[in-house]
Write an enzyme that holds these catalytic residues in place. Structure first.
Site, mmCIF file in Angstrom:
data_model
loop_
_atom_site.group_PDB
_atom_site.id
_atom_site.type_symbol
_atom_site.label_atom_id
_atom_site.label_comp_id
_atom_site.label_asym_id
_atom_site.label_seq_id
_atom_site.Cartn_x
_atom_site.Cartn_y
_atom_site.Cartn_z
ATOM 1 N N SER A 140 0.828 -1.205 0.000
ATOM 2 C CA SER A 140 0.000 0.000 0.000
ATOM 3 C C SER A 140 0.866 1.259 0.000
ATOM 4 C CB SER A 140 -0.947 -0.059 1.208
ATOM 5 O OG SER A 140 -1.899 0.957 1.171
ATOM 6 N N ASP A 310 -9.910 -5.064 -4.421
ATOM 7 C CA ASP A 310 -9.244 -4.012 -3.649
ATOM 8 C C ASP A 310 -9.902 -2.671 -3.947
ATOM 9 O OD1 ASP A 310 -7.504 -2.281 -2.373
ATOM 10 O OD2 ASP A 310 -5.696 -3.239 -3.121
ATOM 11 N N HIS A 344 -7.535 -5.552 -0.232
ATOM 12 C CA HIS A 344 -6.302 -4.907 0.241
ATOM 13 C C HIS A 344 -5.627 -5.686 1.374
ATOM 14 C CE1 HIS A 344 -4.088 -1.207 -0.515
ATOM 15 N NE2 HIS A 344 -3.910 -1.041 0.787
#
Length: 368
Positions: A140, A310, A344
């Site tokens: 991320s 995601d 995610h």
């Protein structure tokens, strides 16, 4: 992390402090070897630096058992594992002149993580391991800062390869209704104007934020993790509980403003101070400069993996990033792994990630 998690499983764990050029004192952990290869000298091991995402810390790499967590898996595969913790997280709240009670302590965004935290930690690992180039894994926000550094041709000489889990750069088409709404109503900016500087995701400011956005019927506040990151496929309850117990870490309100700017406006830019005068003062130009991701050197080995569910690193934005990189990159030095069911959180906590994600990462590192 060392006592509660790593040593508890019998692994060695070392703790270091790294001071950045702008005075932040960062915690850095090291798992020098695994259980099965303790006899081998660390001189024979290639270093790997793991860098966490937004509002978490390095604990995320050892959340589960040794067979499930990337930090342990890499150590057992023969690597010298280093785990970063950026400024503002629980173990990196020291500064040479400031305290977390000072507003100036929180005067940073991911621009500073890319310019100061990342270089300081990477250089420290490089120096400590006798000048060995370092493999990198980011998740991320940890992907955004290395892309920003690479785009300015920084750190290229000490990074051996980079693995990007859920790469985020372009956020203009993200799918999280909660984040989109917060960005659209300038919520982070409002919080900053009210005099708040630290954003603690389980603190009073966050509660007020949720009070604002949860009135929208399209935002599912009964599953906040899913509302932000997407509906995960592969998390088990025990790992999720450990994450929530240790879990969400502070960042700066200013960093949340910067992330909101990426959502509202296409492109990857430095922090926008909101008016030409302030931007001129900081950048000598009326608009904040772009990070030109197409200028990333084509010979840096990259492994990118992203998920179809995601909400943050959503498919359209990630494919735009991939087109930007693949167009220029040497075909032998870039690999892409698409996981249609992953959201995610699955990339760092998924029960099947060791087979589907971590095994290919180990193989990628061994090829490079």
């Amino acid at each position: 992390m060392c006592k509660a998690r790593v040593a508890a499983y019998g692994y060695p764990c070392e703790e270091y402090q790294v001071t950045t050029e702008d005075g932040y004192i960062l915690s850095l952990k090291r798992i020098p070897h695994g259980l099965s290869n303790a006899d081998n000298s660390t001189e024979d091991r290639t270093p790997v630096l793991l860098f966490h995402g937004l509002m978490v810390d390095g604990f995320c790499w050892v959340l589960s058992t040794p067979k499930q967590s990337l930090g342990f898996i890499l150590a057992d595969a023969g690597f010298d594992v280093w785990i970063a913790n950026c400024r503002g997280t629980k173990s990196s709240r020291k500064h040479t002149t400031l305290t977390p009670e000072d507003p100036a302590f929180w005067d940073f965004t991911w621009d500073e993580l890319a310019a100061y935290d990342l270089p300081a930690v990477l250089q420290f690992v490089y120096n400590q391991t006798g000048g060995k180039k370092v493999h990198y894994v980011g998740h991320s926000l940890g992907t955004l800062i290395i892309l920003a550094a690479f785009s300015e041709h920084k750190l290229i000489d000490i990074v051996r390869s980079a693995v990007l889990l859920c790469p985020i750069a372009y956020l203009h088409r993200m799918r999280s209704r909660l984040i989109l709404l917060a960005a659209r109503i300038f919520l982070a900016e409002t919080i900053h104007m009210l005099g708040f500087h630290e954003f603690n995701p389980v603190g009073r400011v966050a509660q007020e934020v949720l009070g604002e956005v949860c009135t929208d019927p399209e935002v599912d506040c009964y599953d906040l993790f899913g509302a932000v990151a997407g509906p995960d496929c592969c998390l088990n309850t025990s790992t999720t509980c450990i994450f929530l117990q240790h879990g969400p870490q502070s960042t700066s309100v200013k960093n949340m403003i910067h992330m909101s700017q990426l959502v509202r406006k296409a492109g990857v830019r430095r922090y926008d101070y909101g008016n030409e005068k302030e931007n001129m003062k900081h950048y000598n130009q009326p608009e904040p400069p772009l990070y030109n991701l197409s200028s990333i050197p084509p010979h840096v080995p990259l492994f990118l993996t992203h998920g179809g569910q995601d909400f943050l690193g959503d498919v359209p934005d990630t494919r735009h990033l991939l087109r930007t990189l693949v167009r220029e990159h040497d075909s032998d030095d870039i690999e892409v792994l698409y996981m249609p069911d992953y959201a995610h959180g699955d990339f760092v906590m998924g029960y099947n990630a060791p087979q589907l994600i971590y095994k290919p990462i180990v193989e990628f590192f061994k090829r490079h």
